[in-house]
Motif scaffolding. Structure first.
Motif, PDB file in Angstrom:
ATOM      1  N   THR A  50       0.833  -1.203   0.000  1.00 59.37           N
ATOM      2  CA  THR A  50       0.000   0.000   0.000  1.00 59.37           C
ATOM      3  C   THR A  50       0.866   1.250   0.000  1.00 59.37           C
ATOM      4  O   THR A  50       0.605   2.204  -0.742  1.00 59.37           O
ATOM      5  CB  THR A  50      -0.936  -0.002   1.229  1.00 59.37           C
ATOM      6  OG1 THR A  50      -1.865  -1.079   1.069  1.00 59.37           O
ATOM      7  CG2 THR A  50      -1.702   1.299   1.360  1.00 59.37           C
ATOM      8  N   ASP A 165      -5.940  -0.767  -4.770  1.00 59.20           N
ATOM      9  CA  ASP A 165      -5.428  -1.327  -3.516  1.00 59.20           C
ATOM     10  C   ASP A 165      -6.410  -2.364  -2.964  1.00 59.20           C
ATOM     11  O   ASP A 165      -7.420  -2.002  -2.376  1.00 59.20           O
ATOM     12  CB  ASP A 165      -5.206  -0.218  -2.478  1.00 59.20           C
ATOM     13  CG  ASP A 165      -4.412  -0.724  -1.273  1.00 59.20           C
ATOM     14  OD1 ASP A 165      -4.049  -1.928  -1.256  1.00 59.20           O
ATOM     15  OD2 ASP A 165      -4.166   0.075  -0.356  1.00 59.20           O
ATOM     16  N   GLU A 166      -6.130  -3.629  -3.187  1.00 56.89           N
ATOM     17  CA  GLU A 166      -6.976  -4.738  -2.719  1.00 56.89           C
ATOM     18  C   GLU A 166      -8.459  -4.444  -2.942  1.00 56.89           C
ATOM     19  O   GLU A 166      -9.262  -4.525  -2.013  1.00 56.89           O
ATOM     20  CB  GLU A 166      -6.733  -5.008  -1.220  1.00 56.89           C
ATOM     21  CG  GLU A 166      -5.251  -5.062  -0.869  1.00 56.89           C
ATOM     22  CD  GLU A 166      -4.817  -6.373  -0.239  1.00 56.89           C
ATOM     23  OE1 GLU A 166      -5.604  -7.338  -0.261  1.00 56.89           O
ATOM     24  OE2 GLU A 166      -3.674  -6.421   0.239  1.00 56.89           O
TER      25      GLU A 166
END
Ligand SMILES: Nc1ncnc2c1ncn2[C@@H]1O[C@H](COP(=O)(O)OP(=O)(O)O)[C@@H](O)[C@H]1O
Ligand SMILES: [Mg+2]
Length: 364
Positions: A50, A165-166
């Motif tokens: 991240t 991000d995910e």
């Protein structure tokens, strides 16, 4: 929209830690993403994915190193000056705004005309399959629908790169698999460069052109899913990508591409020409469960083992096999043809040495 490359050059980020003092979340990471490429940063929680993505986006400033998007050095630019689309794990929708206004937000900031906003928002809502949802509010949407709104909001400004991000981690397993296909289709259709973050190796393998594996703030290996699976450069990558057995061996002899290795009392022959191994050296064998063929009974050729357990899964059977002091995972496809072995049965394991990677140093 068309993709531009991304280049990050030795970027680092340190954070203050209450006990440890200053710690590196990301340390000297360099990476090149090709125009229109779908690149995934893959690694366990806390490895710095991240933080790396946020430095590309401009939400975080690197302590060292530079970030380039296309021809431009963007290191000193704010996020809103970088022309990127960012899709967050928790969607980060505005709860008090309708779907239309959530998606329109970036265009309003850019002071686009209301006609253009209506057209662009309509186009991207259609693109993500949300026609007719304009006037709904985020709390009236399912997780999958919210994720589509987040995606529409990211692409409506026609960004040069898309960062994720995910984005699928809050969805149920089936929807996750469906959405990852849609994400990839959309990215290819728009020919937009994408950097995607996940800790899920299967998702990374399914969605990416190329994967960069991260561990403790660094990129430890880059390659296609196939490269990483077949030629992991370390035990960490071998264990993180796919299932694997790690066996200890010792090099007996090395001669012109022929390497003899003693493994569990047997001498196996490998033909690895770039392993740089010396006689007497300990090695670790990366043996995938499907790189072993089983035959009934004891034999002098191959490793001797005993079936410990068996799981029948239809198109394949998964065995756990005791070999010396090791328990090996073996997957056998087409069980109808190769026969089923039962608990306690003696078997011989033939290792497909052509496909097996040798790493210097035994497993730790
Ligand atoms: N704002 C912050 N302050 C202090 N430490 C942070 C901060 N953000 C991240 N970290 C630390 O940096 C490391 C990497 O975090 P992160 O990039 O979020 O990892 P990942 O996304 O791979 O799970 C972790 O050890 C985390 O605790
Ligand atoms: Mg993270």
């Amino acid at each position: 929209m068309s993709g531009v490359g991304i280049q990050i050059d030795r970027i680092s980020k340190r954070f203050a830690h209450r006990v440890k003092g200053e710690v590196y979340a990301v340390r000297h990471v360099s990476l090149t993403v090709q125009p229109t490429e779908f690149l995934t940063l893959l690694g366990p929680s806390g490895c710095g994915k991240t933080t790396t993505l946020r430095m590309i986006a401009g939400f975080e400033r690197p302590d060292e190193g530079r970030v380039r998007i296309g021809e431009q050095d963007v290191t000193d630019l704010m996020a809103n000056q970088r022309n990127i689309g960012f899709v967050f794990q928790n969607y980060a929708l505005f709860p008090h705004l309708s779907v239309f206004e959530n998606v329109a937000y970036g265009l309003r900031v850019q002071r686009k005309s209301s006609g253009e906003i209506r057209r662009s928002v309509g186009d991207v809502l259609a693109m993500v399959g949300l026609q007719g949802y304009d006037q709904q509010f985020p709390n009236q949407l399912s997780g999958g629908e919210q994720q589509r709104v987040a995606l529409a909001r990211a692409i409506v400004i026609r960004p040069r790169v898309l960062l994720f991000d995910e984005p699928l981690s809050n969805l149920d397993a089936k929807l996750r698999v469906h959405m990852r296909g849609e994400l990839r289709d959309l990215q290819k259709r728009l020919s937009i460069t994408a950097v995607y973050v996940t800790h899920d190796q299967e998702e990374a393998m399914a969605i990416s052109d190329r994967i960069a594996v991260m561990h403790q703030g660094a990129i430890v290996q880059e390659g296609t899913a196939e490269d990483l699976y077949r030629r992991p450069a370390s035990e960490f990558v071998a264990q993180f990508i796919g299932r694997t057995n790690l066996l200890t061996g010792r090099v007996r002899s090395v001669a012109a591409k022929r390497i003899e290795v003693d493994v569990v009392g047997q001498c196996l022959l490998f033909s690895d020409d770039d392993a740089h191994l010396a006689p007497g050296q300990d090695v670790c064998l990366v043996v995938r469960p499907e790189m072993i063929t089983l035959r009934p009974g004891d034999s002098d050729i191959g490793l001797r083992g005993e079936i410990f357990s068996r799981t029948f899964l239809g198109e394949k059977v998964e065995y756990q096999i005791r070999v010396g002091t090791n328990i090996l995972q073996v997957t056998s496809y087409d069980p109808a043809q190769s026969g089923l072995f039962s608990g306690g049965q003696r078997v011989t394991l033939h290792l497909h040495t052509d496909s097996i990677q040798l790493l210097p140093g035994g497993p730790v």
